[in-house]
Scaffold this motif. Structure first.
Motif, PDB file in Angstrom:
ATOM      1  N   ASP A 145      11.921  13.907   1.900  1.00  0.00           N
ATOM      2  CA  ASP A 145      11.384  14.886   0.965  1.00  0.00           C
ATOM      3  C   ASP A 145      10.626  14.258  -0.199  1.00  0.00           C
ATOM      4  OD1 ASP A 145      12.370  17.054   2.345  1.00  0.00           O
ATOM      5  OD2 ASP A 145      14.304  16.987   1.340  1.00  0.00           O
ATOM      6  N   ALA A 146      10.754  12.936  -0.369  1.00  0.00           N
ATOM      7  CA  ALA A 146      10.231  12.301  -1.581  1.00  0.00           C
ATOM      8  C   ALA A 146       8.723  12.475  -1.731  1.00  0.00           C
ATOM      9  CB  ALA A 146      10.596  10.817  -1.583  1.00  0.00           C
ATOM     10  N   ASP A 147       7.979  12.412  -0.629  1.00  0.00           N
ATOM     11  CA  ASP A 147       6.518  12.472  -0.700  1.00  0.00           C
ATOM     12  C   ASP A 147       5.980  13.891  -0.848  1.00  0.00           C
ATOM     13  OD1 ASP A 147       6.290   9.727  -0.437  1.00  0.00           O
ATOM     14  OD2 ASP A 147       6.309   9.827   1.751  1.00  0.00           O
ATOM     15  N   PHE A 148       6.859  14.889  -0.807  1.00  0.00           N
ATOM     16  CA  PHE A 148       6.396  16.273  -0.856  1.00  0.00           C
ATOM     17  C   PHE A 148       6.899  17.010  -2.094  1.00  0.00           C
ATOM     18  CE2 PHE A 148       6.705  14.962   3.583  1.00  0.00           C
ATOM     19  CZ  PHE A 148       5.425  15.220   4.033  1.00  0.00           C
ATOM     20  N   VAL A 149       7.505  16.286  -3.019  1.00  0.00           N
ATOM     21  CA  VAL A 149       7.999  16.906  -4.241  1.00  0.00           C
ATOM     22  C   VAL A 149       6.817  17.433  -5.060  1.00  0.00           C
ATOM     23  CG1 VAL A 149       9.205  16.488  -6.425  1.00  0.00           C
ATOM     24  CG2 VAL A 149      10.076  15.500  -4.303  1.00  0.00           C
ATOM     25  N   GLY A 150       6.921  18.663  -5.550  1.00  0.00           N
ATOM     26  CA  GLY A 150       5.878  19.251  -6.373  1.00  0.00           C
ATOM     27  C   GLY A 150       4.842  20.039  -5.610  1.00  0.00           C
ATOM     28  N   LEU A 151       4.832  19.934  -4.277  1.00  0.00           N
ATOM     29  CA  LEU A 151       3.865  20.687  -3.489  1.00  0.00           C
ATOM     30  C   LEU A 151       4.343  22.123  -3.311  1.00  0.00           C
ATOM     31  CD1 LEU A 151       2.938  18.144  -0.659  1.00  0.00           C
ATOM     32  CD2 LEU A 151       1.630  18.681  -2.711  1.00  0.00           C
ATOM     33  N   PRO A 152       3.448  23.074  -3.123  1.00  0.00           N
ATOM     34  CA  PRO A 152       3.870  24.447  -2.840  1.00  0.00           C
ATOM     35  C   PRO A 152       4.606  24.515  -1.516  1.00  0.00           C
ATOM     36  CG  PRO A 152       1.497  24.202  -2.569  1.00  0.00           C
ATOM     37  CD  PRO A 152       1.975  22.937  -3.210  1.00  0.00           C
ATOM     38  N   TRP A 153       5.373  25.587  -1.335  1.00  0.00           N
ATOM     39  CA  TRP A 153       6.266  25.650  -0.179  1.00  0.00           C
ATOM     40  C   TRP A 153       5.506  25.611   1.144  1.00  0.00           C
ATOM     41  CZ3 TRP A 153       5.731  29.561   3.338  1.00  0.00           C
ATOM     42  CH2 TRP A 153       5.003  30.699   2.933  1.00  0.00           C
ATOM     43  N   TRP A 154       4.294  26.150   1.163  1.00  0.00           N
ATOM     44  CA  TRP A 154       3.572  26.179   2.433  1.00  0.00           C
ATOM     45  C   TRP A 154       2.980  24.819   2.808  1.00  0.00           C
ATOM     46  CZ3 TRP A 154       1.823  28.710  -1.994  1.00  0.00           C
ATOM     47  CH2 TRP A 154       0.657  28.223  -2.570  1.00  0.00           C
ATOM     48  N   LYS A 155       3.087  23.841   1.910  1.00  0.00           N
ATOM     49  CA  LYS A 155       2.625  22.494   2.239  1.00  0.00           C
ATOM     50  C   LYS A 155       3.781  21.517   2.440  1.00  0.00           C
ATOM     51  CE  LYS A 155      -1.888  22.781  -0.061  1.00  0.00           C
ATOM     52  NZ  LYS A 155      -2.794  22.169  -1.053  1.00  0.00           N
ATOM     53  N   ARG A 156       5.008  22.002   2.305  1.00  0.00           N
ATOM     54  CA  ARG A 156       6.177  21.156   2.529  1.00  0.00           C
ATOM     55  C   ARG A 156       6.686  21.367   3.954  1.00  0.00           C
ATOM     56  NH1 ARG A 156       7.866  23.089  -2.678  1.00  0.00           N
ATOM     57  NH2 ARG A 156       9.433  24.391  -1.642  1.00  0.00           N
ATOM     58  N   PRO A 157       6.890  20.290   4.714  1.00  0.00           N
ATOM     59  CA  PRO A 157       7.354  20.445   6.101  1.00  0.00           C
ATOM     60  C   PRO A 157       8.741  21.047   6.151  1.00  0.00           C
ATOM     61  CG  PRO A 157       7.473  18.141   5.434  1.00  0.00           C
ATOM     62  CD  PRO A 157       6.746  18.866   4.336  1.00  0.00           C
ATOM     63  N   SER A 158       8.959  21.889   7.093  1.00  0.00           N
ATOM     64  CA  SER A 158      10.250  22.536   7.293  1.00  0.00           C
ATOM     65  C   SER A 158      10.362  22.946   8.746  1.00  0.00           C
ATOM     66  CB  SER A 158      10.373  23.766   6.387  1.00  0.00           C
ATOM     67  OG  SER A 158      11.509  24.542   6.744  1.00  0.00           O
ATOM     68  N   ILE A 159      11.586  22.986   9.223  1.00  0.00           N
ATOM     69  CA  ILE A 159      11.791  23.383  10.615  1.00  0.00           C
ATOM     70  C   ILE A 159      11.363  24.821  10.841  1.00  0.00           C
ATOM     71  CG2 ILE A 159      14.173  24.070  10.193  1.00  0.00           C
ATOM     72  CD1 ILE A 159      14.784  23.166  13.047  1.00  0.00           C
ATOM     73  N   TRP A 160      11.341  25.628   9.787  1.00  0.00           N
ATOM     74  CA  TRP A 160      10.937  27.029   9.952  1.00  0.00           C
ATOM     75  C   TRP A 160       9.470  27.136  10.364  1.00  0.00           C
ATOM     76  CZ3 TRP A 160      15.178  29.524  10.405  1.00  0.00           C
ATOM     77  CH2 TRP A 160      16.284  29.183   9.644  1.00  0.00           C
ATOM     78  N   PHE A 161       8.634  26.179   9.963  1.00  0.00           N
ATOM     79  CA  PHE A 161       7.238  26.183  10.407  1.00  0.00           C
ATOM     80  C   PHE A 161       7.112  25.818  11.880  1.00  0.00           C
ATOM     81  CE2 PHE A 161       6.491  25.583   5.802  1.00  0.00           C
ATOM     82  CZ  PHE A 161       5.570  26.601   5.601  1.00  0.00           C
ATOM     83  N   LEU A 162       8.118  25.151  12.397  1.00  0.00           N
ATOM     84  CA  LEU A 162       8.092  24.767  13.806  1.00  0.00           C
ATOM     85  C   LEU A 162       8.716  25.836  14.693  1.00  0.00           C
ATOM     86  CD1 LEU A 162       7.358  22.486  15.780  1.00  0.00           C
ATOM     87  CD2 LEU A 162       9.629  21.532  15.401  1.00  0.00           C
ATOM     88  N   LEU A 163       9.698  26.562  14.152  1.00  0.00           N
ATOM     89  CA  LEU A 163      10.403  27.549  14.963  1.00  0.00           C
ATOM     90  C   LEU A 163       9.486  28.697  15.397  1.00  0.00           C
ATOM     91  CD1 LEU A 163      13.869  27.836  13.190  1.00  0.00           C
ATOM     92  CD2 LEU A 163      13.368  26.819  15.412  1.00  0.00           C
ATOM     93  N   ALA A 164       8.584  29.131  14.508  1.00  0.00           N
ATOM     94  CA  ALA A 164       7.736  30.286  14.830  1.00  0.00           C
ATOM     95  C   ALA A 164       6.875  30.036  16.070  1.00  0.00           C
ATOM     96  CB  ALA A 164       6.875  30.649  13.626  1.00  0.00           C
TER      97      ALA A 164
END
Length: 614
Positions: free
Chosen positions: A65-84
């Protein structure tokens, strides 16, 4: 060059309080066992009982998560973006399994009767209509040809994916997960286009053209590479303590697609009377999958981590000596030609079985022996589970249609029901087991609050993982034994319900494997498992299809006896798995290279300090 130590004094002092506890400190080496000392790990904090991707996940010290701190939620990787997109893809995949097999039966049957009519002018037969109720096709000769052609498809896909899947996994470390997952889907798109053409114009396009579709699918990594890359994406954005839950979500999507997809496909084929509609929908789902990955899903590997991986890979190529050509700076802009040259050189100069080295870690002590034993037992069990799903699954559908005279609708409903039981086991039984055997005992044993750990580390599979895996395999053994003796459709369905509880092992074994290695080696381990799974896609269909083709007239249950034997051997293998055995990343004992070439490769791969600061 000598390997540079991976930890400085600051790292050691920061981890000292966490390692404090009764007894002497653990000795260095390639492995470590943990018996659950009271002071070895804090009792509270993120764990397998915490919610997946909760608010505390961003505060648990997970380095992904260190490289994505401060980014909006739609630019942070998450398994929810993969599940859809994954859910849509698996829905189409599940819906196409039975229609695809029946399409192959119809096309081969049409060709078989046409050949007989050409050789014997007096031979008459009922017309074969793709997607129709072609009962004249359920004869041993056609069944034998279908089994052999299915073997050719599986061997083509498996052989090519055994070469491409490890390469795609390695490339994803350097160029991101998204592009490689898109490559896997593009191969599926080409395969579906060929299938549609063969179904729409059977007189002009032979069914053998489906082998070309299998070629494209295998070249792009097929399901094996897609599974490895999706698990790698999940590992990038999920802490180890929550990875089992996340992988369980992926498997739930898969089995939901296998449960609902065939049901929808069965009703659709009944309503339209055509198989083509299924493959048009499947083609659209592939295109949706690629589009969603490209425009919506965030990349899970930051630019910094990709450049670091490219730099290390470039140094590894340089350490091979003058035989390794210089393709330029991998961290800078590169032409398409340079990428092709790198991939061609890597393919021709590397040992295709090299990724399996991680399953045989160095070390001579009892801990190293236990780690190797765990790796081999888990890898063997995973290969058996995947091999059975890929190889025996289509043959079981062929078998029930032959033995019980089921049609496309009955087979789709059967596959739907068994897959739904697996979904219930994954989202119902597995969380309940986790609560009663992990959460409640941990809560009762906690005497006082403890600080949240600075960073999460793998500590090997625990007793709950091992027992879940054993129970799942026992269910597979009992259910498959019922297959052998079932002589009615109802008895076969009852046995299928029992085998469906084996779905508990599909997610557990992936989580257990990832817990055996440090985070920086999870991708390497998944690549090795992906290589074994690709080889299983070659060997298993060869055995199952040939056995069924040879015994369909005399004893068609022979392949089921083989299935029971494999599950039984996997169940026995779980007796050798030991809990709390894991590989230490910081002070892992290096191998002793036998040649200067291997020593140079070892230094480059293991020396973290050689990477440029980014």
């Amino acid at each position: 060059m000598a390997p540079t130590p991976r930890r400085d004094e600051t790292d050691a002092s920061r981890e000292a309080p966490r390692n404090a506890g009764p007894g002497p400190p653990p000795a260095g080496g390639s492995t470590r066992t943990q018996s659950g000392d009271a002071g070895s790990e804090p009792r509270h904090g993120p764990g397998e009982t915490t919610p997946l991707l909760s608010a505390g996940a961003r505060q648990s010290g997970w380095e992904g998560d260190a490289d994505f701190v401060g980014l909006p939620w739609w630019k942070r990787p998450s398994i929810w973006f993969l599940l859809a997109p994954y859910a849509v893809f698996t829905l189409a995949f599940g819906g196409s399994m039975v229609p695809r097999l029946n399409l192959i039966i119809d096309l081969i049957c049409k060709h078989y009767f046409a050949d007989r009519a050409a050789n014997d002018p007096d031979f008459t037969f009922a017309p074969v209509i793709p997607g129709g109720n072609n009962r004249q096709c359920f004869i041993p000769d056609v069944q034998r040809q279908v089994a052999n052609f299915g073997l050719a498809l599986s061997v083509t896909i498996g052989s090519l994916s055994s070469l491409s899947a490890p390469k795609l996994g390695s490339l994803s470390d350097r160029y991101g997960r998204k592009p490689m997952m898109a490559v896997c889907a593009i191969g599926g798109i080409l395969s579906e286009i060929i299938t549609i053409l063969a179904a729409k114009f059977p007189d002009a396009i032979s069914f053998r053209w489906l082998l070309l579709g299998a070629f494209f699918e295998g070249l792009s990594g097929s399901f094996t590479a897609g599974s490895v890359l999706s698990h790698a994406y999940t590992s990038d954005c999920t802490p180890p303590s929550k990875r089992g839950v996340a992988i369980g979500y992926l498997h739930s999507c898969l089995f939901t697609g296998l449960a609902v997809g065939p049901l929808i496909a069965g009703y659709l084929v009944e309503w339209t009377g055509s198989l083509l509609s299924i493959f048009y929908i499947l083609l659209g789902c592939h295109i949706f999958y690629v589009s969603f990955l490209t425009f919506v899903t965030p990349e899970s590997l930051s630019r910094r981590r990709q450049l670091a991986a490219r730099g290390k890979h470039h140094l590894a190529l340089g350490a091979l000596g003058p035989a390794a050509p210089d393709f330029g700076d991998p961290t800078g802009p590169a032409t398409l030609g340079s990428h092709i040259l790198r991939l061609a050189h890597s393919t021709t100069s590397s040992n295709p079985l090299a990724p399996l080295d991680i399953l045989f870690p160095a070390g001579s002590g009892p801990e190293a022996a236990r780690l190797r034993r765990n790796f081999l037992a888990l890898a063997f069990t995973d290969v058996v589970l995947l091999g059975a799903a890929i190889s025996a699954g289509p043959i079981i559908i062929l078998y029930v249609e032959y033995m019980f005279e089921w049609g496309n609708f009955e087979s789709s409903r059967f596959l739907s029901m068994t897959s739904m039981v697996r979904v219930v086991a994954l989202i119902g039984i597995l969380p309940a087991v986790n609560y009663f055997f992990r959460h409640r005992p941990a809560a009762a044993a906690a005497a006082a609050p403890a600080p949240v750990p600075a960073s999460e580390k793998n500590r090997g599979a625990d007793e709950v993982d091992i027992w879940i895996l054993r129970v799942a395999l026992l269910a597979e053994v009992v259910g498959a034994t019922g297959y052998v003796f079932a002589r009615t459709g109802k008895a076969f369905v009852a046995s299928a319900v029992m085998t469906s509880f084996g779905g508990l092992g599909s997610a557990t074994i992936q989580a257990a494997l990832s817990k055996h290695v440090p985070p920086e080696r999870v991708g390497q381990l998944l690549g090795a498992v992906g290589l074994l799974n690709s080889l299983a896609r070659v060997a298993s269909p060869t055995v199952f299809n040939k056995l069924y083709a040879a015994t369909v007239e005399s004893y068609p249950q022979a392949f089921l006896v083989l299935l029971v034997s494999l599950f039984a051997m996997a169940f026995v293998a779980t007796a050798f798995i030991r809990p709390h055995v894991y590989m230490k990343g910081e002070d892992e004992e290096p191998r002793r290279p036998s040649t200067s070439l291997e020593r140079a490769r070892q230094d480059v791969i293991e020396d973290e300090e050689l990477l440029p600061a980014m």
